[in-house]
Design a protein around this motif. Structure first.
Motif, mmCIF file in Angstrom:
data_model
loop_
_atom_site.group_PDB
_atom_site.id
_atom_site.type_symbol
_atom_site.label_atom_id
_atom_site.label_comp_id
_atom_site.label_asym_id
_atom_site.label_seq_id
_atom_site.Cartn_x
_atom_site.Cartn_y
_atom_site.Cartn_z
ATOM 1 N N THR A 137 0.829 -1.214 0.000
ATOM 2 C CA THR A 137 0.000 0.000 0.000
ATOM 3 C C THR A 137 0.861 1.261 0.000
ATOM 4 N N THR A 138 0.211 2.368 -0.298
ATOM 5 C CA THR A 138 0.842 3.690 -0.247
ATOM 6 C C THR A 138 -0.067 4.607 0.557
ATOM 7 N N THR A 139 0.544 5.493 1.351
ATOM 8 C CA THR A 139 -0.241 6.486 2.088
ATOM 9 C C THR A 139 -0.286 7.767 1.266
ATOM 10 N N ILE A 140 -1.489 8.270 1.046
ATOM 11 C CA ILE A 140 -1.651 9.484 0.232
ATOM 12 C C ILE A 140 -2.537 10.486 0.965
ATOM 13 N N THR A 141 -2.458 11.732 0.543
ATOM 14 C CA THR A 141 -3.392 12.750 1.016
ATOM 15 C C THR A 141 -4.204 13.229 -0.179
ATOM 16 N N GLU A 171 -10.529 23.541 2.506
ATOM 17 C CA GLU A 171 -10.884 22.368 1.697
ATOM 18 C C GLU A 171 -10.916 21.154 2.624
ATOM 19 N N ALA A 172 -11.417 20.040 2.129
ATOM 20 C CA ALA A 172 -11.399 18.798 2.912
ATOM 21 C C ALA A 172 -10.184 17.974 2.487
ATOM 22 N N ALA A 173 -9.427 17.478 3.470
ATOM 23 C CA ALA A 173 -8.249 16.658 3.157
ATOM 24 C C ALA A 173 -8.381 15.322 3.888
ATOM 25 N N PHE A 174 -8.069 14.243 3.175
ATOM 26 C CA PHE A 174 -8.164 12.891 3.744
ATOM 27 C C PHE A 174 -6.837 12.170 3.565
ATOM 28 N N VAL A 175 -6.294 11.663 4.684
ATOM 29 C CA VAL A 175 -5.099 10.816 4.597
ATOM 30 C C VAL A 175 -5.601 9.382 4.421
ATOM 31 N N LEU A 176 -5.187 8.748 3.336
ATOM 32 C CA LEU A 176 -5.689 7.421 2.986
ATOM 33 C C LEU A 176 -4.549 6.423 2.831
ATOM 34 N N VAL A 177 -4.840 5.164 3.151
ATOM 35 C CA VAL A 177 -3.931 4.057 2.814
ATOM 36 C C VAL A 177 -4.617 3.277 1.703
ATOM 37 N N ILE A 178 -3.921 3.135 0.582
ATOM 38 C CA ILE A 178 -4.549 2.537 -0.595
ATOM 39 C C ILE A 178 -3.620 1.498 -1.237
ATOM 40 N N PHE A 186 -7.540 5.342 -8.947
ATOM 41 C CA PHE A 186 -8.127 6.203 -7.923
ATOM 42 C C PHE A 186 -7.871 7.679 -8.261
ATOM 43 N N THR A 187 -6.626 7.976 -8.644
ATOM 44 C CA THR A 187 -6.257 9.357 -8.990
ATOM 45 C C THR A 187 -7.088 9.854 -10.174
ATOM 46 N N ASP A 188 -7.277 8.986 -11.169
ATOM 47 C CA ASP A 188 -8.096 9.354 -12.342
ATOM 48 C C ASP A 188 -9.544 9.633 -11.936
ATOM 49 N N LYS A 189 -10.101 8.764 -11.091
ATOM 50 C CA LYS A 189 -11.501 8.908 -10.665
ATOM 51 C C LYS A 189 -11.687 10.181 -9.849
ATOM 52 N N LEU A 190 -10.691 10.500 -9.009
ATOM 53 C CA LEU A 190 -10.777 11.711 -8.186
ATOM 54 C C LEU A 190 -10.778 12.960 -9.070
ATOM 55 N N ALA A 191 -9.930 12.960 -10.085
ATOM 56 C CA ALA A 191 -9.881 14.100 -11.018
ATOM 57 C C ALA A 191 -11.226 14.275 -11.725
ATOM 58 N N GLU A 192 -11.806 13.137 -12.125
ATOM 59 C CA GLU A 192 -13.102 13.153 -12.817
ATOM 60 C C GLU A 192 -14.196 13.680 -11.883
ATOM 61 N N LEU A 193 -14.180 13.221 -10.634
ATOM 62 C CA LEU A 193 -15.199 13.582 -9.642
ATOM 63 C C LEU A 193 -15.155 15.080 -9.301
ATOM 64 N N THR A 194 -13.963 15.662 -9.302
ATOM 65 C CA THR A 194 -13.814 17.059 -8.847
ATOM 66 C C THR A 194 -13.506 18.023 -9.998
ATOM 67 N N ASP A 195 -13.726 17.561 -11.230
ATOM 68 C CA ASP A 195 -13.405 18.382 -12.419
ATOM 69 C C ASP A 195 -11.962 18.869 -12.395
ATOM 70 N N GLY A 196 -11.061 17.997 -11.947
ATOM 71 C CA GLY A 196 -9.627 18.331 -11.971
ATOM 72 C C GLY A 196 -9.140 19.167 -10.809
ATOM 73 N N VAL A 197 -10.045 19.514 -9.873
ATOM 74 C CA VAL A 197 -9.661 20.368 -8.735
ATOM 75 C C VAL A 197 -8.985 19.547 -7.622
ATOM 76 N N GLY A 198 -9.418 18.311 -7.453
ATOM 77 C CA GLY A 198 -8.879 17.454 -6.378
ATOM 78 C C GLY A 198 -7.402 17.167 -6.602
ATOM 79 N N ARG A 199 -6.680 17.041 -5.502
ATOM 80 C CA ARG A 199 -5.243 16.771 -5.593
ATOM 81 C C ARG A 199 -4.886 15.523 -4.797
ATOM 82 N N VAL A 200 -3.931 14.775 -5.300
ATOM 83 C CA VAL A 200 -3.419 13.607 -4.575
ATOM 84 C C VAL A 200 -1.925 13.785 -4.352
ATOM 85 N N GLU A 201 -1.522 13.704 -3.080
ATOM 86 C CA GLU A 201 -0.081 13.801 -2.772
ATOM 87 C C GLU A 201 0.350 12.505 -2.094
#
Length: 202
Positions: A137-141, A171-178, A186-201
């Motif tokens: 897994t990787t931990t992301i925000t 903004e809302a930030a979530f630390v996730l283990v994925i 997941f990164t693609d779906k997040l971009a689609e869901l937020t019209d490209g505004v969401g960020r993954v670090e």
């Protein structure tokens, strides 16, 4: 290549008597060479009076020979460590070490008998070994605008993502283990869901 495979979920022990010799097999989860060597040392310490403490480890994914080791510990060359290692490498379990402790009972087994005894004892242990799935897994925000939060939370199970922490500022930030295998989608779906505004670090 999947990042998933089975690993021991607990230290496990089985015993058997073969032609008056007592054999004790102990299996454990050892994710690297150092932990494998520590485990072997701990069993030798537990059974210092044994005739032999033969061992083998495969400290990587199932069948991977990059981090392996073995010892006949005084048995005739090639009759214990090698068959034990071969048995481990042909199992579906990774990151595993086995020590077969022998108390000699007076009857010699011969080289073929020893090979069968040591590989058989590892097989016996593997048959009842408790296992669990290892997932890399990787931990992301993930940072998203508030209107997307409900839909975002709904999509998490699809990617087996677990929330470690939630932070709410502008903004809302979530630390996730994925699981690594889901990270790109997941990164693609997040971009689609937020019209490209969401960020993954990472």
């Amino acid at each position: 290549m999947s990042d998933r495979y089975l690993i021991p979920s607990a230290t496990h022990r089985v015993t058997d008597t073969i032609k008056k010799s007592q054999f004790i097999t102990t299996l454990a989860h050892t994710p690297d060479i150092e932990s494998a060597r520590e485990f072997v040392a701990s069993i030798k310490e537990e059974f210092p009076d044994a005739t032999h403490n033969c061992w083998a480890f495969a400290a990587g994914p199932p069948g991977d020979t990059a981090a392996v080791g073995m010892s006949d510990d005084g048995e005739p060359h090639g009759t214990a460590g090698k068959p034990m290692l071969t048995t481990l490498l042909h199992s579906s379990v990774g990151e595993v070490s086995a020590v077969v402790t022998r108390y000699f009972g007076g009857t010699k087994l011969g080289t073929g008998g020893l090979v069968r005894a040591y590989s058989g004892m590892v097989n016996l242990g593997l048959e009842s070994l408790p296992t669990k799935e290892k997932v890399d897994t990787t931990t992301i925000t993930a940072t998203i605008p508030y209107p997307a939060v409900t839909l975002f939370k709904r999509m998490l199970p699809e990617f087996e993502a677990e929330v470690e922490e939630e932070r709410f500022t502008d903004e809302a930030a979530f630390v996730l283990v994925i699981p690594n295998e889901h990270l790109a989608s997941f990164t693609d779906k997040l971009a689609e869901l937020t019209d490209g505004v969401g960020r993954v670090e990472i």
